[in-house]
Scaffold this motif. Sequence first.
Motif, PDB file in Angstrom:
ATOM      1  N   LYS A  76      -0.814 -17.583  20.141  1.00 22.86           N
ATOM      2  CA  LYS A  76      -1.036 -16.462  19.221  1.00 22.86           C
ATOM      3  C   LYS A  76      -2.373 -16.573  18.510  1.00 22.86           C
ATOM      4  O   LYS A  76      -2.880 -15.593  18.002  1.00 22.86           O
ATOM      5  CB  LYS A  76       0.090 -16.405  18.185  1.00 22.86           C
ATOM      6  N   GLY A  77      -2.909 -17.795  18.453  1.00 20.83           N
ATOM      7  CA  GLY A  77      -4.204 -18.001  17.811  1.00 20.83           C
ATOM      8  C   GLY A  77      -4.207 -19.228  16.916  1.00 20.83           C
ATOM      9  O   GLY A  77      -3.165 -19.778  16.564  1.00 20.83           O
ATOM     10  N   ALA A  78      -5.406 -19.635  16.520  1.00 25.66           N
ATOM     11  CA  ALA A  78      -5.577 -20.855  15.727  1.00 25.66           C
ATOM     12  C   ALA A  78      -4.973 -20.746  14.328  1.00 25.66           C
ATOM     13  O   ALA A  78      -4.718 -21.760  13.688  1.00 25.66           O
ATOM     14  CB  ALA A  78      -7.060 -21.196  15.631  1.00 25.66           C
ATOM     15  N   ASP A  79      -4.748 -19.550  13.859  1.00 26.86           N
ATOM     16  CA  ASP A  79      -4.178 -19.364  12.517  1.00 26.86           C
ATOM     17  C   ASP A  79      -2.657 -19.458  12.498  1.00 26.86           C
ATOM     18  O   ASP A  79      -2.059 -19.358  11.430  1.00 26.86           O
ATOM     19  CB  ASP A  79      -4.616 -18.002  11.947  1.00 26.86           C
ATOM     20  N   LYS A 100      15.974 -22.553  26.666  1.00 19.72           N
ATOM     21  CA  LYS A 100      17.244 -22.275  25.976  1.00 19.72           C
ATOM     22  C   LYS A 100      17.022 -22.128  24.469  1.00 19.72           C
ATOM     23  O   LYS A 100      17.630 -21.287  23.824  1.00 19.72           O
ATOM     24  CB  LYS A 100      18.258 -23.393  26.236  1.00 19.72           C
ATOM     25  N   ILE A 101      16.151 -22.984  23.926  1.00 20.12           N
ATOM     26  CA  ILE A 101      15.905 -22.981  22.488  1.00 20.12           C
ATOM     27  C   ILE A 101      14.994 -21.825  22.075  1.00 20.12           C
ATOM     28  O   ILE A 101      15.224 -21.160  21.066  1.00 20.12           O
ATOM     29  CB  ILE A 101      15.273 -24.320  22.047  1.00 20.12           C
ATOM     30  N   PHE A 102      13.942 -21.580  22.867  1.00 16.87           N
ATOM     31  CA  PHE A 102      12.944 -20.559  22.546  1.00 16.87           C
ATOM     32  C   PHE A 102      12.808 -19.566  23.700  1.00 16.87           C
ATOM     33  O   PHE A 102      11.853 -19.625  24.477  1.00 16.87           O
ATOM     34  CB  PHE A 102      11.573 -21.208  22.303  1.00 16.87           C
ATOM     35  N   PRO A 103      13.735 -18.625  23.827  1.00 17.90           N
ATOM     36  CA  PRO A 103      13.595 -17.623  24.907  1.00 17.90           C
ATOM     37  C   PRO A 103      12.484 -16.622  24.557  1.00 17.90           C
ATOM     38  O   PRO A 103      12.737 -15.548  24.024  1.00 17.90           O
ATOM     39  CB  PRO A 103      14.973 -16.973  24.956  1.00 17.90           C
ATOM     40  N   LEU A 104      11.242 -17.009  24.852  1.00 19.78           N
ATOM     41  CA  LEU A 104      10.083 -16.236  24.409  1.00 19.78           C
ATOM     42  C   LEU A 104      10.081 -14.806  24.931  1.00 19.78           C
ATOM     43  O   LEU A 104       9.541 -13.913  24.283  1.00 19.78           O
ATOM     44  CB  LEU A 104       8.788 -16.951  24.805  1.00 19.78           C
ATOM     45  N   LYS A 105      10.655 -14.573  26.094  1.00 19.84           N
ATOM     46  CA  LYS A 105      10.671 -13.216  26.647  1.00 19.84           C
ATOM     47  C   LYS A 105      11.607 -12.302  25.863  1.00 19.84           C
ATOM     48  O   LYS A 105      11.460 -11.092  25.891  1.00 19.84           O
ATOM     49  CB  LYS A 105      11.070 -13.246  28.122  1.00 19.84           C
ATOM     50  N   LYS A 106      12.566 -12.893  25.140  1.00 20.81           N
ATOM     51  CA  LYS A 106      13.532 -12.109  24.371  1.00 20.81           C
ATOM     52  C   LYS A 106      13.232 -12.104  22.880  1.00 20.81           C
ATOM     53  O   LYS A 106      13.786 -11.311  22.143  1.00 20.81           O
ATOM     54  CB  LYS A 106      14.937 -12.671  24.575  1.00 20.81           C
ATOM     55  N   ASP A 108      10.253 -12.504  19.604  1.00 21.34           N
ATOM     56  CA  ASP A 108       8.852 -12.501  19.184  1.00 21.34           C
ATOM     57  C   ASP A 108       8.721 -13.557  18.094  1.00 21.34           C
ATOM     58  O   ASP A 108       9.117 -13.331  16.952  1.00 21.34           O
ATOM     59  CB  ASP A 108       8.451 -11.129  18.662  1.00 21.34           C
ATOM     60  N   ILE A 109       8.197 -14.712  18.459  1.00 24.23           N
ATOM     61  CA  ILE A 109       8.057 -15.825  17.523  1.00 24.23           C
ATOM     62  C   ILE A 109       6.579 -15.983  17.196  1.00 24.23           C
ATOM     63  O   ILE A 109       5.741 -16.129  18.087  1.00 24.23           O
ATOM     64  CB  ILE A 109       8.619 -17.126  18.130  1.00 24.23           C
ATOM     65  N   ALA A 110       6.271 -15.975  15.922  1.00 24.76           N
ATOM     66  CA  ALA A 110       4.881 -16.055  15.468  1.00 24.76           C
ATOM     67  C   ALA A 110       4.425 -17.514  15.436  1.00 24.76           C
ATOM     68  O   ALA A 110       4.229 -18.105  14.369  1.00 24.76           O
ATOM     69  CB  ALA A 110       4.744 -15.405  14.097  1.00 24.76           C
ATOM     70  N   ALA A 111       4.275 -18.097  16.604  1.00 28.19           N
ATOM     71  CA  ALA A 111       3.831 -19.490  16.709  1.00 28.19           C
ATOM     72  C   ALA A 111       3.244 -19.721  18.095  1.00 28.19           C
ATOM     73  O   ALA A 111       3.541 -18.990  19.043  1.00 28.19           O
ATOM     74  CB  ALA A 111       5.004 -20.446  16.479  1.00 28.19           C
ATOM     75  N   ASN A 112       2.425 -20.754  18.195  1.00 25.26           N
ATOM     76  CA  ASN A 112       1.926 -21.220  19.483  1.00 25.26           C
ATOM     77  C   ASN A 112       2.937 -22.225  20.018  1.00 25.26           C
ATOM     78  O   ASN A 112       3.517 -22.999  19.261  1.00 25.26           O
ATOM     79  CB  ASN A 112       0.571 -21.917  19.306  1.00 25.26           C
TER      80      ASN A 112
END
Length: 137
Positions: A76-79, A100-106, A108-112
Amino acid sequence: MFILGIHGLIDRLSIFTGTLFAAKYFREDLQAHSMEEHLKAVKLSLPEISGEGDYIIEAETLAGSLETLFRIAQWKGADFPTIIYHHGAAEIPFDFGFNKIFPLKKMDIAANFILIRAPYHDTNKNYSRAGLLQMDI
């Protein structure tokens, strides 16, 4: 008389069972290089990073040549905060628990998100073979 108790019996049974099916970890003796010696000897070949994706890292170590990998699963970026995930022992594919823990396709998590794959964790065959390798370290 010393009584083991249930936990002692479970420990002894699991160790005994493991020796029947697993490669021997200490084939000759308990002497080894120190952690400091291992770390000082590591030479890494790092790829050029160009965004999300898989990046193979070649490492020359006292144990020989090793191949590992890291994946930038989401940037998402350096910030943004960065979460680094390392799989469990014998977890193949290495991203099984992560997905299983972070289903990124389902979600929207604001983290890298960066995943690390340890050497020999690319296939079950390589992981099993690694336990049988006779490395002089």
